[in-house]
Write a protein that holds these residues in place. Structure first.
Motif, PDB file in Angstrom:
ATOM      1  N   CYS A 390       0.827  -1.211   0.000  1.00  0.00           N
ATOM      2  CA  CYS A 390       0.000   0.000   0.000  1.00  0.00           C
ATOM      3  C   CYS A 390       0.858   1.257   0.000  1.00  0.00           C
ATOM      4  O   CYS A 390       0.537   2.247  -0.677  1.00  0.00           O
ATOM      5  N   ASP A 391       1.957   1.236   0.756  1.00  0.00           N
ATOM      6  CA  ASP A 391       2.858   2.391   0.773  1.00  0.00           C
ATOM      7  C   ASP A 391       3.448   2.646  -0.613  1.00  0.00           C
ATOM      8  O   ASP A 391       3.594   3.796  -1.038  1.00  0.00           O
ATOM      9  N   MET A 392       3.796   1.573  -1.323  1.00  0.00           N
ATOM     10  CA  MET A 392       4.352   1.705  -2.665  1.00  0.00           C
ATOM     11  C   MET A 392       3.368   2.425  -3.590  1.00  0.00           C
ATOM     12  O   MET A 392       3.768   3.253  -4.422  1.00  0.00           O
ATOM     13  N   LEU A 393       2.070   2.128  -3.429  1.00  0.00           N
ATOM     14  CA  LEU A 393       1.055   2.703  -4.313  1.00  0.00           C
ATOM     15  C   LEU A 393       0.433   3.980  -3.764  1.00  0.00           C
ATOM     16  O   LEU A 393      -0.413   4.588  -4.431  1.00  0.00           O
ATOM     17  N   GLY A 394       0.833   4.372  -2.570  1.00  0.00           N
ATOM     18  CA  GLY A 394       0.261   5.576  -2.001  1.00  0.00           C
ATOM     19  C   GLY A 394      -1.217   5.456  -1.700  1.00  0.00           C
ATOM     20  O   GLY A 394      -1.970   6.429  -1.861  1.00  0.00           O
ATOM     21  N   ILE A 395      -1.646   4.254  -1.275  1.00  0.00           N
ATOM     22  CA  ILE A 395      -3.059   4.038  -0.945  1.00  0.00           C
ATOM     23  C   ILE A 395      -3.180   3.674   0.530  1.00  0.00           C
ATOM     24  O   ILE A 395      -2.214   3.231   1.153  1.00  0.00           O
ATOM     25  N   GLN A 396      -4.353   3.853   1.075  1.00  0.00           N
ATOM     26  CA  GLN A 396      -4.584   3.519   2.477  1.00  0.00           C
ATOM     27  C   GLN A 396      -4.648   2.006   2.650  1.00  0.00           C
ATOM     28  O   GLN A 396      -5.276   1.309   1.853  1.00  0.00           O
ATOM     29  N   ASN A 397      -4.023   1.500   3.685  1.00  0.00           N
ATOM     30  CA  ASN A 397      -4.095   0.075   3.999  1.00  0.00           C
ATOM     31  C   ASN A 397      -5.336  -0.177   4.836  1.00  0.00           C
ATOM     32  O   ASN A 397      -5.309  -0.069   6.062  1.00  0.00           O
ATOM     33  N   VAL A 398      -6.426  -0.496   4.179  1.00  0.00           N
ATOM     34  CA  VAL A 398      -7.673  -0.755   4.896  1.00  0.00           C
ATOM     35  C   VAL A 398      -7.785  -2.211   5.321  1.00  0.00           C
ATOM     36  O   VAL A 398      -8.729  -2.590   6.009  1.00  0.00           O
ATOM     37  N   ILE A 399      -6.826  -3.045   4.903  1.00  0.00           N
ATOM     38  CA  ILE A 399      -6.854  -4.459   5.279  1.00  0.00           C
ATOM     39  C   ILE A 399      -6.522  -4.625   6.754  1.00  0.00           C
ATOM     40  O   ILE A 399      -7.130  -5.426   7.456  1.00  0.00           O
ATOM     41  N   GLY A 400      -5.559  -3.867   7.244  1.00  0.00           N
ATOM     42  CA  GLY A 400      -5.147  -4.037   8.620  1.00  0.00           C
ATOM     43  C   GLY A 400      -5.321  -2.815   9.483  1.00  0.00           C
ATOM     44  O   GLY A 400      -4.759  -2.749  10.575  1.00  0.00           O
ATOM     45  N   ASP A 401      -6.124  -1.845   9.033  1.00  0.00           N
ATOM     46  CA  ASP A 401      -6.181  -0.602   9.798  1.00  0.00           C
ATOM     47  C   ASP A 401      -6.916  -0.754  11.127  1.00  0.00           C
ATOM     48  O   ASP A 401      -6.792   0.091  12.005  1.00  0.00           O
ATOM     49  N   GLU A 402      -7.673  -1.853  11.291  1.00  0.00           N
ATOM     50  CA  GLU A 402      -8.357  -2.043  12.564  1.00  0.00           C
ATOM     51  C   GLU A 402      -7.582  -2.990  13.483  1.00  0.00           C
ATOM     52  O   GLU A 402      -8.029  -3.311  14.579  1.00  0.00           O
ATOM     53  N   ILE A 403      -6.398  -3.442  13.043  1.00  0.00           N
ATOM     54  CA  ILE A 403      -5.629  -4.417  13.807  1.00  0.00           C
ATOM     55  C   ILE A 403      -4.458  -3.707  14.488  1.00  0.00           C
ATOM     56  O   ILE A 403      -3.700  -2.994  13.844  1.00  0.00           O
ATOM     57  N   VAL A 404      -4.308  -3.936  15.754  1.00  0.00           N
ATOM     58  CA  VAL A 404      -3.184  -3.333  16.472  1.00  0.00           C
ATOM     59  C   VAL A 404      -2.155  -4.377  16.863  1.00  0.00           C
ATOM     60  O   VAL A 404      -1.031  -4.045  17.209  1.00  0.00           O
ATOM     61  N   GLN A 405      -2.520  -5.650  16.788  1.00  0.00           N
ATOM     62  CA  GLN A 405      -1.626  -6.706  17.239  1.00  0.00           C
ATOM     63  C   GLN A 405      -0.705  -7.155  16.111  1.00  0.00           C
ATOM     64  O   GLN A 405      -1.118  -7.326  14.971  1.00  0.00           O
ATOM     65  N   HIS A 406       0.546  -7.353  16.426  1.00  0.00           N
ATOM     66  CA  HIS A 406       1.494  -7.939  15.474  1.00  0.00           C
ATOM     67  C   HIS A 406       2.557  -8.682  16.250  1.00  0.00           C
ATOM     68  O   HIS A 406       3.128  -8.144  17.193  1.00  0.00           O
ATOM     69  N   THR A 407       2.797  -9.914  15.869  1.00  0.00           N
ATOM     70  CA  THR A 407       3.798 -10.747  16.543  1.00  0.00           C
ATOM     71  C   THR A 407       4.902 -11.076  15.582  1.00  0.00           C
ATOM     72  O   THR A 407       4.639 -11.585  14.488  1.00  0.00           O
ATOM     73  N   SER A 408       6.142 -10.800  15.910  1.00  0.00           N
ATOM     74  CA  SER A 408       7.279 -11.126  15.057  1.00  0.00           C
ATOM     75  C   SER A 408       7.711 -12.554  15.346  1.00  0.00           C
ATOM     76  O   SER A 408       7.647 -12.999  16.479  1.00  0.00           O
TER      77      SER A 408
END
Length: 408
Positions: A390-408
């Motif tokens: 999404c950053d490459m295309l300059g568009i909003q990432n609506v796929i994960g915008d409601e997610i705050v959790q991320h595990t590496s």
């Protein structure tokens, strides 16, 4: 380029790659090319951990990790570049976080719910995930973790938004068959070997109507599918050739590993007379574990333009808003293509690996120390690859915008 095609993988990656190894050994003896690319036509079952099994619609006895989790964890690596579309038995939480396409594991790339890439900068491969269901065709992508039975079923139903954006290609991948494709092959043999299809054939409901329309519009040289667990070939003749269309589409559907010896087929695609070199000068230096050159994967600038142009209309609710009028689409895409060529890569040509880098989101089933992860609670994850796309295309990432959790 020599390409291997399988129908429904059902997580049996070890069997598939062992078969390719055997094909390569036989090819070496006869002086033929090795397999450079593998296409998997749905029901890939990219289950990373036990929790993913509970985001897959299937009877309990079929909820098995099988082989993929070893490739995700890094215990094994795909020996050949593998491109995947989704079917109706997938870990839908994992698929959703990769909506725009992403590396599911090193050397295994998912095209997303719909997508298109360039292999080595010249072979255009596109695909659509999911299967047809008339009740959900006009809806948006509203299904989220935690799934309930109804949303887990509807999550893998193809949507108008995704299919409407697809474009002219060389090879098209799908899980479902195009509606009416049986008329272009040996229908009698199909029904003789698979009488369960008779009612659908007689009622003209075998396959997907949107994919039939797509076949007639795009006219790809090759169409590969799975889903039905049978081997079936057909040839669809089109109108007179134009500058961008094939005269005929060769259709190939295959079974799954373990259902006969013909679950995998190899096709040879002739390279253009003036085959363009990969845009990444270092791509030709990469080799896989077999010692063969690894094809480089690139984004298709035209597909990127379509994604950017239609991004504001991506439907996220059951009631999907209408798409822009067809008459406006060419101008929207043309404006987006100009932006892509000005801002992405080398005039719009960008290596996938230069943007999307595989990383773990869900924890692998076993840790580096060998400890088993027995957690069976599905959780949503924000995928860094989706954000990078999404950053490459300059568009909003609506796929994960409601997610705050991320595990590496």
């Amino acid at each position: 380029m020599r390409i291997a095609v399988v129908g429904c993988s059902h997580g049996q990656l070890d069997t598939i790659y062992k078969t390719i190894h055997r094909i390569d050994a036989e090819a070496k003896k006869s002086g033929e090319l090795p397999v450079e690319l593998l296409l998997c036509c749905g029901d890939f079952q990219a289950t990373r951990c036990n929790a993913d099994l509970y985001t897959m619609k299937a009877p309990a006895k079929f909820r098995l990790l099988n082989d993929f989790h070893n490739y995700y964890a890094g215990r094994k690596k795909a020996p050949v570049l593998t491109i995947v579309v989704g079917g109706n038995h997938e870990a839908m939480g994992h698929m959703w976080e990769c909506y725009h396409g992403a590396w599911l594991a090193p050397n295994i790339y998912y095209l997303g719910y719909a997508g298109c890439v360039l292999v080595d900068g010249w072979l255009r491969v596109a695909g659509a995930s999911g299967i047809w269901n008339a009740a959900d065709w006009k809806k948006g992508h509203f299904e989220r973790i935690p799934f309930i039975p109804s949303t887990l079923a509807s999550a893998y139903h193809v949507r108008e938004y995704d299919v409407a954006r697809l474009m002219n290609v060389d090879i098209f991948m799908s899980h479902d068959w195009p509606n009416g494709i049986e008329k272009h092959g040996d229908t009698e043999a199909l029904l003789r070997d698979n009488p369960r299809f008779k009612t659908s054939v007689l009622s003209k409901t075998l396959g997907s109507p949107p994919l039939e329309a797509l076949l007639k519009a795009l006219k790809p040289a090759q169409w590969c599918a799975g889903h039905m667990h049978v081997r079936f070939t057909a040839e669809v003749c089109h109108a007179k050739r134009t500058s961008s269309y094939s005269e005929a589409t060769k259709f190939l559907a295959l079974s799954k590993p373990g259902e006969g010896r013909q679950f995998l087929e190899v096709i040879d695609v002739p390279t253009p007379a003036a085959r363009p070199p990969p845009a990444d000068a270092d791509a030709d230096a990469d080799t896989d574990r077999r010692g063969h050159r690894t094809p480089a994967l690139f984004f298709d600038p035209h597909w990127l333009a379509i994604v950017r142009a239609f991004a504001p209309h991506l439907p996220l609710h059951p009631q999907a808003p209408p798409l822009p009028p067809a008459a406006q689409a060419p101008a929207l895409v043309a404006d987006a293509l100009a932006w892509v060529r000005a801002h992405v890569g080398d005039g719009g040509v960008q290596a996938v690996a230069g943007v999307q880098v595989f990383s773990h989101t869900a924890r692998p089933t076993r840790s580096a120390g060998g400890q088993e992860d027995t957690d069976t609670t599905p959780r949503p994850y924000a995928n860094p690859q989706t954000q990078a796309f999404c950053d490459m295309l300059g568009i909003q990432n609506v796929i994960g915008d409601e997610i705050v959790q991320h595990t590496s």
